[in-house]
Design an enzyme around this catalytic site. Structure first.
Site, PDB file in Angstrom:
ATOM      1  N   LYS A  71       0.744  -1.068  -0.049  1.00  0.00           N
ATOM      2  CA  LYS A  71       0.370   0.025   0.212  1.00  0.00           C
ATOM      3  C   LYS A  71       1.124   1.828   0.147  1.00  0.00           C
ATOM      4  CE  LYS A  71      -3.953   2.053   2.779  1.00  0.00           C
ATOM      5  NZ  LYS A  71      -4.646   2.138   3.434  1.00  0.00           N
ATOM      6  N   SER A 146     -10.014   1.408   2.066  1.00  0.00           N
ATOM      7  CA  SER A 146      -9.024   2.628   1.718  1.00  0.00           C
ATOM      8  C   SER A 146      -8.011   1.167   0.855  1.00  0.00           C
ATOM      9  CB  SER A 146      -8.396   2.794   2.165  1.00  0.00           C
ATOM     10  OG  SER A 146      -7.742   2.477   3.128  1.00  0.00           O
ATOM     11  N   SER A 170      -9.964  -0.678   6.941  1.00  0.00           N
ATOM     12  CA  SER A 170      -9.793  -0.344   5.171  1.00  0.00           C
ATOM     13  C   SER A 170      -8.472  -1.806   4.985  1.00  0.00           C
ATOM     14  CB  SER A 170      -8.367   0.659   5.238  1.00  0.00           C
ATOM     15  OG  SER A 170      -8.948   1.425   5.403  1.00  0.00           O
TER      16      SER A 170
HETATM   17  N1  GLN Z   1     -13.043   4.149   5.376  1.00  0.00           N
HETATM   18  C1  GLN Z   1     -12.830   4.297   6.856  1.00  0.00           C
HETATM   19  C2  GLN Z   1     -12.192   5.492   6.820  1.00  0.00           C
HETATM   20  O1  GLN Z   1     -12.056   6.494   5.811  1.00  0.00           O
HETATM   21  C3  GLN Z   1     -11.384   3.258   7.131  1.00  0.00           C
HETATM   22  C4  GLN Z   1     -10.421   4.057   6.293  1.00  0.00           C
HETATM   23  C5  GLN Z   1      -8.921   3.018   7.021  1.00  0.00           C
HETATM   24  O2  GLN Z   1      -9.074   1.600   7.506  1.00  0.00           O
HETATM   25  N2  GLN Z   1      -8.189   3.240   6.446  1.00  0.00           N
HETATM   26  O3  GLN Z   1     -11.847   6.119   7.817  1.00  0.00           O
END
Ligand code: GLN
Length: 441
Positions: A71, A146, A170
């Protein structure tokens, strides 16, 4: 599957160079449609050749010849780690994150860097500054986020495994939508050193993989105490009697067809192993989103103050996308109102309550199970409000708030779209969770 692949490499049936070249060829062919990978590591093939020499000498590490996609918020020395943001468009990692050092020490090879929601803010893979990622198993749908590119890379067969980060789901959310395994370790189980943080009290790095066994192999290599991350520590799972497992199913809102699949799976596994399950009431788990976002906004706001344009060239507020800007502005507001203790401190209190609720539940239940995501991924191009976007996280943020390990394992598909079952265990019981999750594959 890692074990089989390693066997092939060890026996000489496959060289590490051929393995890496195979992935690169596949990425060149399919990535223009999927957009899961932002950058290839230009040195990957040369590195593979070096590993092949080591293998011949019998001196190679445990992951010799395997290819990883990382990532883009995890530092890899010399490689662009831009968090899928214009803010860091040309930033090259100046050091290796601890997880990267550990994987490289075992002779894994970094193939490239994955697309993602900008600064890991998102649940769909649509907020990258470098284009949306498509779901390889449902090309007209979002892959989730994400860690969109990491999950899509595994689903599209671009690598042996991928790394993601999970602040509120994410890793698990895109794993669920893309039909792969995604594991978020207990808070502190894996070093965060070298991760560009979204919300430091919730972030964890973890693997996305083809199977639970693969996730376990990776986890066992990246876990453990690290001098450079003071929150990191060594966890040893409790000994559990695998013949006598009690599963709790928290009552929580999700699409009824998804719940149907999850319950069917639980029944099937319990019948087979003579385990027991029952519904359980956790009073505050419906407050996950309301608790998670204020913490996320404030910590993200504070973390982004270093992107003021002096060191990285561009000021974040001037070049970032809508969701990142919303969190910076909102986080700033909340931080200012903090003297009244109205939001952040209150959210931390709520976090504690949720944590204790889970701790209590794990006194009775060995694992808790619910869907990973409460709904199916939307079609690319559908207009989704930010509020609707946040509801994707309602079941996954809980593990981050409670600091416990949680995994998403594919179950059946619904209308041809993958669905994941989420299994959670007590904090520190990561290896036990991985062990038991194999039964659900
Ligand atoms: N969707 C969640 C957010 O937008 C989780 C994001 C994540 O785990 N990086 O914060």
């Amino acid at each position: 599957m890692i074990k089989q692949k390693l066997e092939m490499i060890k026996s000489g049936e496959l060289t590490s160079e051929a393995n890496i070249m195979g992935f690169i060829t596949k990425i060149r062919k399919d990535n223009p449609q999927i957009n899961a990978v932002l950058r290839l590591n230009e040195k990957a093939v040369d590195e593979a050749k070096e590993i092949d020499k080591k293998i011949k000498k019998g001196k190679a590490g445990k992951l010799a010849g395997l290819g990883i996609i990382v990532k883009s918020n995890i530092n890899v020395k010399g490689v662009i780690c831009n968090c899928a943001s214009k803010t860091l468009e040309n930033y090259r990692g100046t050091y290796d994150a601890s997880v990267i050092s550990k994987l490289i020490a075992e002779d894994a090879i970094i193939i490239g860097m994955a697309n993602m929601d900008e600064f890991a803010c998102g649940a769909s893979g649509e907020s990258s500054a470098f284009g949306i990622t498509r779901n390889p198993h449902a090309m007209d749908r979002i892959p989730g986020g994400s860690s969109s590119g990491s999950a899509a890379s595994v689903a599209a067969n671009f690598c042996d495994f991928a790394l993601g980060s999970d602040t509120g789901g994410s890793i698990r959310n895109p794993a669920s939508h893309c039909g792969v395994v995604g594991f978020k370790p207990s808070y502190g189980a894996v070093s965060r050193y070298g991760l560009i943080d979204l919300s430091m009290s919730l972030d964890q790095i973890g693997p996305l993989a083809y199977s639970v066994e693969d996730a376990e192999i990776i986890y066992d290599i990246i876990k453990g105490k690290d001098e450079r991350d003071s929150t990191s520590r060594e966890f040893v799972s409790e000994n559990k009697n695998m013949k006598k497992i009690l599963i709790g199913i928290p009552r929580i809102n999700a699409n009824s067809e998804i719940w149907g699949l999850i319950r069917k799976k639980i029944k099937e596994i319990c019948d087979k192993n003579k385990w027991k399950y029952e519904d359980v009431e956790l009073k505050h788990i419906n407050l996950g989103i309301q608790t998670y976002y204020p913490i996320n906004y404030v910590e993200f706001f504070s973390g982004t103050r270093k992107f003021d344009g002096r060191k990285y060239g561009l000021k974040i507020e001037e070049v970032c996308g809508e969701e990142v800007l919303r969190r910076i502005l909102g986080g700033g507001e909340i931080a200012q109102a903090e003297f009244a203790g109205k939001y952040y401190r209150r959210a931390l209190k709520a976090k504690k309550i949720i944590e204790e609720e889970f701790e209590k539940a794990f006194e009775k239940y060995d694992i808790l199970i619910m869907p990973t995501v409460p709904k199916l991924p939307h079609r690319i191009g559908d207009k989704v409000t930010f509020y609707d976007m946040y509801t994707y996280d309602s079941l996954s943020v809980l593990a981050n708030l409670a600091e416990i390990p949680a995994i998403s394992v594919p179950v059946e598909k619904l209308y041809e779209i993958p669905v994941g079952i989420q299994i959670m265990a007590k904090r520190g019981n990561d290896n036990f969770l991985l062990e038991i999750s194999k039964m659900f594959e």
